[in-house]
Structure formats: structure tokens, C-alpha cells
Motif scaffolding. Structure first.
Motif, PDB file in Angstrom:
ATOM      1  N   HIS B  23       0.836  -1.320   0.218  1.00  0.00           N
ATOM      2  CA  HIS B  23       0.212   0.099   0.168  1.00  0.00           C
ATOM      3  C   HIS B  23       1.005   1.347   0.193  1.00  0.00           C
ATOM      4  O   HIS B  23       1.783   1.549   0.923  1.00  0.00           O
ATOM      5  N   ARG B 161      -8.930   2.325  -5.505  1.00  0.00           N
ATOM      6  CA  ARG B 161      -9.552   3.065  -4.079  1.00  0.00           C
ATOM      7  C   ARG B 161     -11.187   3.550  -4.338  1.00  0.00           C
ATOM      8  O   ARG B 161     -11.271   4.177  -5.116  1.00  0.00           O
ATOM      9  N   ASP B 363       2.816   3.144   2.829  1.00  0.00           N
ATOM     10  CA  ASP B 363       1.868   4.225   2.847  1.00  0.00           C
ATOM     11  C   ASP B 363       2.523   5.477   2.149  1.00  0.00           C
ATOM     12  O   ASP B 363       2.093   6.537   2.376  1.00  0.00           O
TER      13      ASP B 363
HETATM   14 ZN   LIG Z   1      -2.838   5.273   2.642  1.00  0.00          ZN
END
Ligand SMILES: [Zn+2]
Ligand SMILES: [Zn+2]
Ligand SMILES: [Zn+2]
Lengths: 418, 418, 418
Positions: B23, B161, B363
């Protein structure tokens, strides 16, 4: 690679303490395993194997036990990182001659199955397990209509489990069973009290030393008046009586001087299609403040409390610090793995009077699990005693062992009067 | 002062494992930084500097990048205790030649800014970062109408997403974008399904390997019937459809065989005047029990779950232990600092099948952050493996490295089929 | 068995830092103990002794102090595992000549009682305690109508405690006291503002450096309009005004530039029959999100926040990371034992700018407790600095001491301007 010497010394000293196991699901008429299937059929293994991808086909009642064991062992290399796998390895080593340091592989399933069959068939196997586990007594979990016959209540201590009475009185079957054991046909508050009194007489006469119940996260005990009991029983099918029946049971715990074990936090059947006993979870949004009225109303009842989530441990610590009748009790279920035990134990030890700490119970279904579970607990206890008391100079090794013994044994004896 | 040898060995072995980062928010058309401003403009630095007193003046879009960098560096001596500062120091050392052991002072801002400009301008900088980070693939975060063109989907793995579809379908702009990408004008349940199906076709044809969403603490998925969709769309401006749209997306995850990443717990815009991306917080009062119906209804969908708060980690552990389709996924945002990672990782490792543990994701917004973030994680992982497995004798060093590799890489490959 | 050398070095260096204690309940007109009864009458000891079985008979006002001390000491072997027992041992050793390494037994009660009487009677005892504790200043907890006379406000720093104003304005006595100190008869929003302004003038003229309040778990601040104040005051007996009065006090904190200490989470009188000050508990189900509007509306007010439960520490960390005006403040009450301090401190240190961390306050009722409580904190701080910063190579010993000093002293000076 050895742990340090201090921890080893403490662990070794603690391993000599005879155990009184304050909560189990042992069947006293069949306390030990008959086959390896009894060991690996324990829900911890079926849950983990299923969670890791094992289909439930071989978990069916009529499936071949050897095939089931093979399948569960075959999936072990997907969950051999877990504490529960560690328990099995301990059992294999301590009871089945599995060599230290050897890796467990699928091919071992058959050999272990055969060794187990032979080992468990020994006529003195039960006595051997007691001896090898240094087990002195173990508490049972008895349904309210258990005849409590056919076993030695000095070794197998009855404990009145009240979930059905509290949560399933709306089921005709529960009421029939209650009438059968008590001789009372329940139709209002007065007859319910009479029936419960008979149950308590039956249990205490047969050596029961505790009452127990498991409770959902949103449970809130309350005193119901007779009118309310009457109304619900007569016109609403005995529904929604749980808070009030619970309250009556607390009254009988007071009158019959039984500690009331509260096991707080379980949501039943969250995963509908889970394996047997592998369907329950919890909701972290719960508070001991829901038990405020209960703890205040029954100062003479001792409440050994287990919480399902480690996040609630601080509430348990604080309530045990303030209420004389609230005691932290063991490490339950989803909190019964090393990181949670370590955290919760350390928090309790530094803030709650040591005479109130019931260190551990096995929650076992078969006696063979007492040894590995207490073994895990003692290792952690030794570490915590070393780090929090001996190394900082607060206690000598001898005094630390005494403190550990208090958690393992002395407090169980004093709290439950065994 | 060196860490102990065992931990060093484990960390060193784990640092050789090629990474698949499950991710990130990398823009594949501009994956690496162009200036130090891209590094220090990351919300972690603007948040901490602002929290420590920095005015937001220099954060304006048209402010001079060099001035902004100077300002953020000038405030570093107020937050050089944080894990995030550690990441920056790692970047400065690994990529910008900042000397080991030297203290960072405000005067370094200009030099680092210049070195960064030169370094990042190298034509093969992207390839260098991949190589220096041992990065093999990185997952993206793609809006549902992303054309998914112009990049190598073997290296940059698309991920659908769905926040906008679920939470902002009441905005005309979202519906226009959905119509543009799908060719479907949504006006009821049937057309919504058709549009979503087209989005899933578009994504899976272009190599998408996951669907993802971030969810507020009070979110509760629910299946809506067509009548309800119709009513809300026709008469209530497409409002309050989130639970039902979410459910439809889960259905397409099932049909298109995509794992559905749930990132649970964020409250958006709590601090209205916070810096860009520094306005969101959470409410610890949330429970995975809200997802009970979802997890039961979609046994064939894999749900890698991230929780925002460490207090909820035990719920995640227990749900992953019981539900075959629930997996713990990385350490997210406010739980992405060493004490939380250490605690949450240890809890997961001792109770969830190892084949279900997705250890970490970066992230990251720029590729340069993959290296320091994974570096932090590997250090903690090495410590935990040493303390929980190697030192107690449960695993050899080699087996501990294999377990770590499983968390870092193997499970990402298996779960997301990359 | 000595702790390791690094930790010892750090602890020893930190013990030289002069303390400014940002929260206590010291009575500046009687700051030190007069007898051992003042020490052991502290609610931590009466609570633990009572929790461990001590009847409350000897806690009555007219009971003999020597008898009470004997009784509390007699029960100590039931709670000598606790951190609070450790504080007492430190006091006995540091102030009463109790020999290092000796075990405390019931027979010691009399001797310690006599030594204490003689020791505490020395005319310079207060100065001795200040010196032995390296205490420079200590904040008080002053009722809103405290005359603030008769003590040195450079050493004893006034702090306006506002619980009564916020939660008990419906009591005629509170309103009478408010009128007496302010000269204003409160009957609506305007007169309430006037009265509060006079209170703030009185406090700031007398050297107050903070405003403070303790809040229940379900509290939610809100701005009330004048109409609402009028209605509640005129027709509803001043009831349910807490959220709005609280908001007005925040406005005066802004206008008078006082930090507003929030101590969040206490439920009063949960155990009705508990010992004095030993009746309060909490409900873990609370969230800082309840303070969202407050933190947004008062960017210029500094809010040092204490939370009662360690589970809420992550919310405090995240809010302090995002909101410039929110600061973590000390380790309060049920979280003031080593495991919670260690966890909460580590979490704060790795994620919140160091300039915002107010490390500790004593919460003491008598000055003798400053030394053992800060001693406990410094030991933990030294451990955390060693493990998280010095051993991993992030800070030198000297820099780690500087970081510790910032938490112990520098930030208190800067935040409260003392
Ligand atoms: Zn994220
Ligand atoms: Zn049980
Ligand atoms: Zn206080």
C-alpha cells in the motif's frame, strides 16, 4: 540459547508449586484424552487450522479421527508461530516422547496418533497426568442440573455454571431441566427463588466452591421486582429476564458464601459458520462500570473477574484496587497468549494487593492441557518477577518465588476455601 | 552502542529480502522526489512542525520551496525525538550523503536542498531508489477513474481506491466522473451495479490486484435493496448510500477475485485548520463487530484489515484468528511508530496463523520513504523474532528469518497474487 | 542486583534536575506532614489496605492516629507488591532513617511513628523536604474562592481549579461562594461572565499560572448562548450548565493567557462506601473527539491534557501530534504506575514533539511524596531513554539527559511561564 539464570531459577522454583486450577471444562467422568483426536480436536487447533485455510469436512462427527488428526497436523506449518502450537509441542514432548529440538512434520501425525493411543490407554494415565502436571485439584464447569455423582470432589471441584439459567430461561427445555433438578415449577419470582435455592443446596452439598457465568459485552445486571418477573414469565415467554435472574444468583452466592466468577465480554456466534466453539468474538466497547450497582450491593460476595480484552485490564486493575470484593482472575481466551499475559500481569502486580491476584487457570477440556498452559504462564511470571521485582532490588529471589506462589496457589486456596 | 549480535544478524538477513509494498500513494508518473521539498512536504513533517509551533505561512502553494524546507528543518530541534525525524535522517544518510553521527542543524537545510536537487535529477534516480530499497513492486492508490496508463503495472501495481464511490456519490462531480469512466448514467441500483462492474473490468484488465477503502470509526456495512437505492437516488440526492455501495463493491471484489483492503477508524477533518493531510484523527470507540455481517457474507473475499488504533489490535487479532477471510495488514498511520508496531506485531505473531500476516506497507507518497520506513519495521521485527522465538528456543535463526520473510514478502505475494 | 550502567548514569544525571511540579494538592499553609498519619492517611494507602480487607473503623476522624498507622502498616504485607508501597519505603528510607534492605514489619509502625513525629517537628522541615527533593516550585489546586494569602507564590504556584464552578453551580452554596469572592450575584450569562472575570483577575493578580479541571468520561464541552443560560438559571435551578460554563472558562483562559489543564475520565462515587477519596473510577469508553470543537475554537489556549486510562493514551498522542494547542501532561492516578508510565511515555516520546511533553507531576497532598513519585518516574524515564534512544544510537548519553530534562523541567517552565 538459554534464558538468563535468574529467570531460570524463578521458573524452576515456581514449577514445583502444586497447582489448584480454578477454572476448567474437564469432564470428571472422562478427564483425560483417549486419543490424539481429543487433543487436536480442542477448538484452539480447529480454529487456527480453519482460519489458515483447512476445510471443515474432516471436522464432522463421523469423520475418521486419524484422518482428522492428519489434516490438523498438516496445516500446522501455517500456524506454528502461535502460542497454541507451543502447547501442542509441549504435550508431544512431555507425554508422547516427541524428541526435543525435532521439527514437527506432517509425517509425524501417524506416529504420534499411535503413541497417544497406547499412552492414553494406560490404566493409571489420569494419575500420571496429575503427577506430571503437579496438579492437586481442578475446578469444573457444571451445568445447573449436573448430578455431581461419580467423581472425587476433593480432586474435581464442582462449580455451578449459570449461563443457561440467566440467558436461556425463555427456552422451555431450560425450565424443564430446572424443574427436574429442583422439583419446583417456576412461574414467578417466588418459585424462581425457590428453584435456585434448591440448585445451590444441591451444589454446595456436593462440594461446589464457586458459581460462574460468562457475560456479553453489553450486559448490565439489575434487580427486578416480583411484579416484573411475574409479568415477563406470564405474558412474555420468560424473555429479557437475564439481568434479574443474574441478580438473584448473586443473592444466593451471598447466602451460600460462594465466590461468583464473572467472565466478561464474549459475543456468541459472531462467525456463524465457524468451527465448533470457534464462533465467538467480542466488542471492545464495554465497561466494568456496568457492574457498579452489583459490586456495591454485594460487599460480601467475592467476584473473581476475567475480562476478554486486554484493553479492559486497566478497568479490572482499578476496580480491584478500589472494591474489596473484586479480584482479577487469570487470563481468558483471547487474552491468554504471552503478550497479553505479560502486559496484564505486570499491570495487576504493580497496583492490586497481592492477596487478591488469582494468577491463572487452564480453561482446559482435557487434563493434558494443564501442564503446557501453566508452563507458559510460569515462564512469563518468572520474567515479570525478575524484571519488576528482583532486578530493581525490591525482592530477593526467595521472596519473588513466594509472591509467584501466592498467585499460583495460595490465593486460590484462600479465595475459594479449598 | 551496538544492538546485540542476534538482533543484528536477523535484521541484516531480513534487509536482503526484496520488498513488495502492498500500500502506497505513489504517483507512478512521478514516483520519486524532485526536490527536498517533496520529502519534507510530506504531511508527517508539516504536521509535526506545525504542532510544535511553526506557522503555516510557508506551506502555501506559492511559497518558495527552499524557504519552506529551511523552515521545516529549523523546527526539527523541536521534534527530533520522533520516529518520523528518524526517517528523514535515514533518507539524508542513505540518499544525500549526510554523514553518519553528525547532528542535523538548521544550517544543513541549504546544503541538503542543493544535494537533493542534484541527486534527484539523475536520469536513473527512480531505478537507483528501487535498487537501494530492494523494492520489487509497489501498490498504488488509484481513483476509480484513473486511466491507468503510462506506467509499468508489473512494478506499479494498480489498486482501486473506493472512498469517493462509497462516501461521495451524493456529489454530482463523483457521479459525472463515474459516468465518464463507465459510460453508465447511474440512477438506480441496477445502473450503479453496471457502472461498478465496468470500473472493475477497467481495473482488473489493467493489472489491479486489490481494492481498498478507508472507513470512519462508526461505519457499519449493510446490504441495501434496489428499492432503497432507487428511493435515495431519486428523492434524496444520493445521500446515505455508503453502507450499501460498500456492500456492492464487496460483491465485485468477490466476483473479480480481488482482496478488499479495509483501513478502519479515521475521522476526517477533526482539526479544520490543520496542515494539508494533517486534519484527521479518530475515535477509539469502534469495534470490528460492525463488520460481522460483511465477514460472514463474503467468505470468498480476502479482507486485509488495517486498524488506526493499537487498542483495536486485539479485535483484529481475534477476528483474524477466527475468520479465515480476515487478515491483519501492516501498521497504519497513528499506529506506525515503534511502540505500537512492537506491541501489535507481537500480539499478532503469537496468535494468528503466520500465513495470514501481511507485515508492513509504506503508505509512502514518494519512493524515497520506502527504505526508512521498512528499515524501522525490520529493526522491530528482528527484535521481536529474537525475543519471542529465538531466545526462548522456539526457532533457529534461520527459521526466524524465514518467518520474517513470510511477513515481509511471501504473504503479500500469496494474498494479492503478485 | 544493579540495573545496567547506562540506565544508572541517566537516572543519576536526571536526579540532579531541579523540579517544577505542575500539579499537586499541597496546602501551602500546611505543606508538609506533621505525623506519619499524614503520610499513611494518603488515599493510596487507605484504598489498598481497605481493598485488601482492612475494615474502615480506624479511618474515622476521631480514631487514634497511632492506631490507624499501626493498622495500615499491619496490612502492608498484603499490598507490598504495589508501586505505592514502594513510595512509602522510599519515604521511610529517605526521611525516616529506615535501613536499606531491611524488611518492613508491623512492629516497625511504632518506631516509624515516633521518628516521624520528631523529624517532622523540626522547624526547617519544609525547607529540608524542598532541598532533599530538589524541588523548586510546586503548583497548587486552589478552589475558586481561595484567598491565596499567606504563602510565597514563587514557591507555591496558584492554579485555579474549576470543578465546582462547572459542575456544581446548581448548588446554592457554590453560588454564594462565587458571589462572596466576586461581588457579583449571578443570574444570567452576563453576570456569570462578570463573576468569572473577577475570579480570573483575583487569581492572575496572585500569581496563578494555570487553570484546571477534572472531567467525567462522557463530558462534551459546548458553547451556550445567553438565552440558554438565562432559561436554565431562572427556571431550572442552574442545572445542566456544565458544558457552557466550561466553555466560558476556556474563553477566560484565552483572555488571561492561562493554560487550561484538562484531567479527563473520572467517574465520581462509583464505590459509594469506599474510603475517603477512594470512591472514584472510570469508564474506558470515552474519546478526545468530544473535545474537537473546543480544541478548534481556542487555538491560543494551551491545553495540557491528562487521561485516566492508558488505552486513551494513543488518542492523546495523536491529538498532541496534530493540534498545536494540545499537550500530553503527566501520568494520572490509575495510570501512575510503572507499566502504564513506561508504555504511555514511550508512545508519547516517539510521536509528539519533545517541546510539548510535560513529563510528570506529583499530584501529592504532602510534600514528602514529591521525592518518591518523581523517583519512580525518573527510573522509568532513564530506562526508556536508554532503550529507545541511546542503545539504538539515536542519542548520546548527554543528549538523552537533555531530552529527559526537557520533560522534567524545561517544558513546565515554558508552557506555564514560571
Ligand atoms: Zn494510505
Ligand atoms: Zn471456560
Ligand atoms: Zn490531582
Amino acid at each position: 540459547m538459554p534464558a538468563d539464570q535468574l529467570v531460570q531459577n524463578l521458573e524452576s522454583a515456581l514449577s514445583m508449586v502444586p497447582l489448584i486450577d480454578a477454572h476448567s471444562h474437564i469432564d470428571p467422568l472422562s478427564p483425560v484424552s483417549k486419543s490424539l483426536d481429543d487433543i487436536l480436536g480442542y477448538h484452539y487447533y480447529t480454529e487456527l487450522a480453519h482460519s489458515a485455510g483447512m476445510p471443515q469436512t474432516l471436522l464432522a462427527k463421523d469423520a475418521d479421527p486419524r484422518d482428522r488428526v492428519r489434516e490438523i497436523v498438516r496445516f500446522m506449518d501455517r500456524y506454528d508461530n502461535t502460542a497454541q502450537y507451543g502447547w501442542f509441542l509441549d504435550i508431544a514432548r512431555a507425554f508422547l516422547g516427541f524428541e526435543d529440538g525435532r521439527k514437527l512434520v506432517p509425517a509425524d501425525a501417524d506416529r504420534l496418533f499411535d503413541v497417544a493411543a497406547k499412552t492414553f490407554a494406560q490404566p493409571d494415565w489420569e494419575a500420571q497426568v496429575f503427577a506430571k502436571s503437579r496438579l492437586e485439584k481442578v475446578f469444573l464447569t457444571n451445568e445447573f442440573d449436573d448430578p455431581l455423582k461419580g467423581f472425587d470432589t476433593a480432586k474435581y471441584v464442582p462449580c455451578l455454571r449459570t449461563d443457561a439459567l440467566v440467558f436461556h430461561l425463555d427456552r422451555p427445555d431450560t425450565r424443564r431441566r430446572l424443574e427436574a433438578i429442583s422439583g419446583v415449577h417456576v412461574r414467578d419470582g417466588a418459585t424462581l427463588r425457590m428453584a435456585l435455592a434448591r440448585v445451590f443446596v444441591h451444589f454446595t452439598r456436593n462440594g461446589a466452591k464457586a458459581c460462574a457465568i460468562s457475560l456479553p459485552p453489553n450486559f448490565h445486571p439489575a434487580k427486578f421486582d416480583d411484579e416484573h418477573f411475574y409479568e415477563q414469565m406470564q405474558f412474555h415467554g420468560f424473555q429479557d429476564l437475564a439481568p434479574g435472574v443474574f441478580w438473584l444468583i448473586a443473592e444466593y452466592c451471598r447466602d451460600f458464601k460462594l465466590p461468583f466468577d464473572l467472565m466478561i465480554g464474549v459475543n456468541r456466534r459472531v462467525y456463524d459458520k465457524g468451527v465448533y466453539q470457534g464462533q465467538d468474538l467480542f466488542d471492545q466497547r464495554t465497561s466494568l462500570v456496568q457492574y457498579k450497582d452489583l459490586f456495591n450491593a454485594f460487599p460480601d460476595v467475592t467476584f473473581p473477574v476475567s475480562v476478554l480484552t486486554s484493553a479492559q485490564n486497566q478497568e479490572l486493575v482499578a476496580h480491584s484496587w478500589i472494591f474489596p470484593n473484586v479480584l482479577p482472575n487469570g487470563h481468558w481466551w483471547y487474552s491468554n497468549t504471552p503478550p497479553y499475559i505479560r502486559k496484564d500481569l505486570t499491570e495487576r502486580l504493580t497496583a492490586v494487593p497481592k492477596t487478591k491476584l488469582i494468577g491463572y487457570y487452564s480453561d482446559a477440556y482435557k487434563l493434558e492441557f494443564v501442564k503446557p498452559k501453566y508452563g507458559m504462564y510460569r515462564r512469563i511470571l518468572a520474567h515479570v518477577l525478575a524484571d519488576e521485582y528482583v532486578r530493581p532490588g525490591a525482592l530477593s529471589e526467595t521472596d519473588a518465588v513466594a509472591l509467584g506462589t501466592r498467585l499460583l496457589r495460595d490465593n486460590v486456596k484462600e479465595v475459594f476455601k479449598v
